[in-house]
Write a protein that holds these residues in place. Structure first.
Motif, PDB file in Angstrom:
ATOM      1  N   GLN A 263       0.830  -1.205   0.000  1.00  0.00           N
ATOM      2  CA  GLN A 263       0.000   0.000   0.000  1.00  0.00           C
ATOM      3  C   GLN A 263       0.875   1.270   0.000  1.00  0.00           C
ATOM      4  N   LEU A 264       1.940   1.231   0.811  1.00  0.00           N
ATOM      5  CA  LEU A 264       2.861   2.373   0.885  1.00  0.00           C
ATOM      6  C   LEU A 264       3.533   2.593  -0.465  1.00  0.00           C
TER       7      LEU A 264
ATOM      8  N   THR B  83       0.960   4.124  -2.689  1.00  0.00           N
ATOM      9  CA  THR B  83       0.730   5.511  -2.265  1.00  0.00           C
ATOM     10  C   THR B  83       1.909   6.382  -2.685  1.00  0.00           C
ATOM     11  N   SER B  84       3.112   5.864  -2.556  1.00  0.00           N
ATOM     12  CA  SER B  84       4.316   6.613  -2.964  1.00  0.00           C
ATOM     13  C   SER B  84       4.270   6.895  -4.456  1.00  0.00           C
TER      14      SER B  84
ATOM     15  N   GLN C  60       1.579   7.054  -6.310  1.00  0.00           N
ATOM     16  CA  GLN C  60       0.517   8.036  -6.531  1.00  0.00           C
ATOM     17  C   GLN C  60       1.006   9.449  -6.146  1.00  0.00           C
ATOM     18  N   LEU C  61       1.721   9.512  -5.018  1.00  0.00           N
ATOM     19  CA  LEU C  61       2.263  10.790  -4.572  1.00  0.00           C
ATOM     20  C   LEU C  61       3.240  11.341  -5.606  1.00  0.00           C
TER      21      LEU C  61
END
Length: 124
Positions: free
Chosen positions: A16-17, A20-21, A23-24
């Motif tokens: 997930q991280l 998310t990274s 996506q960020l």
């Protein structure tokens, strides 16, 4: 077993991280691109504002010049009207003087003719 569940949970959180990274990173790339576009638009906006100011100044100058030319035109129109009236008055005076001179010449002619007749009669 508890350890395996924690490891599984950690692996899930890492995935997930990572997502998310990514996506960020995409959001940061988009933000960077949007910031560049914003700066470009602000530069164009500034240039447009300068053009608007220049056009407004030109408009003000043209308006001032139009007012001046209108005033000058009105003055010339008034002057022309006065000159036309003066010319008409002078024509009228000239016609009157011509009429007087014509009558005077006619009287002189008639008087001369009469005097010649008297002279002729006297000579005979």
């Amino acid at each position: 077993m508890e350890n395996a569940a924690i490891q599984k949970q950690c692996a899930k959180l890492e995935t997930q991280l990572d997502g998310t990274s990514k996506q960020l990173q995409k959001v940061e790339t988009s933000l960077s691109a949007m910031t560049a576009v914003k700066l470009e638009m602000e530069t164009e906006n500034h240039a447009f504002k300068q053009q608007i100011t220049s056009v407004q100044e030109g408009y003000q100058q043209a308006t001032t010049e139009i007012k001046l030319l209108t005033t000058q035109f009105e003055a010339q129109t008034n002057k022309s009207s006065l000159l036309i009236n003066e010319v008409q008055s002078l024509k009228s005076m000239a016609n009157t003087q011509k009429d007087i001179m014509d009558r005077w010449f006619l009287e002189v002619k008639n008087q001369t003719k009469h005097n010649v007749e008297i002279y002729v009669i006297t000579i005979r």
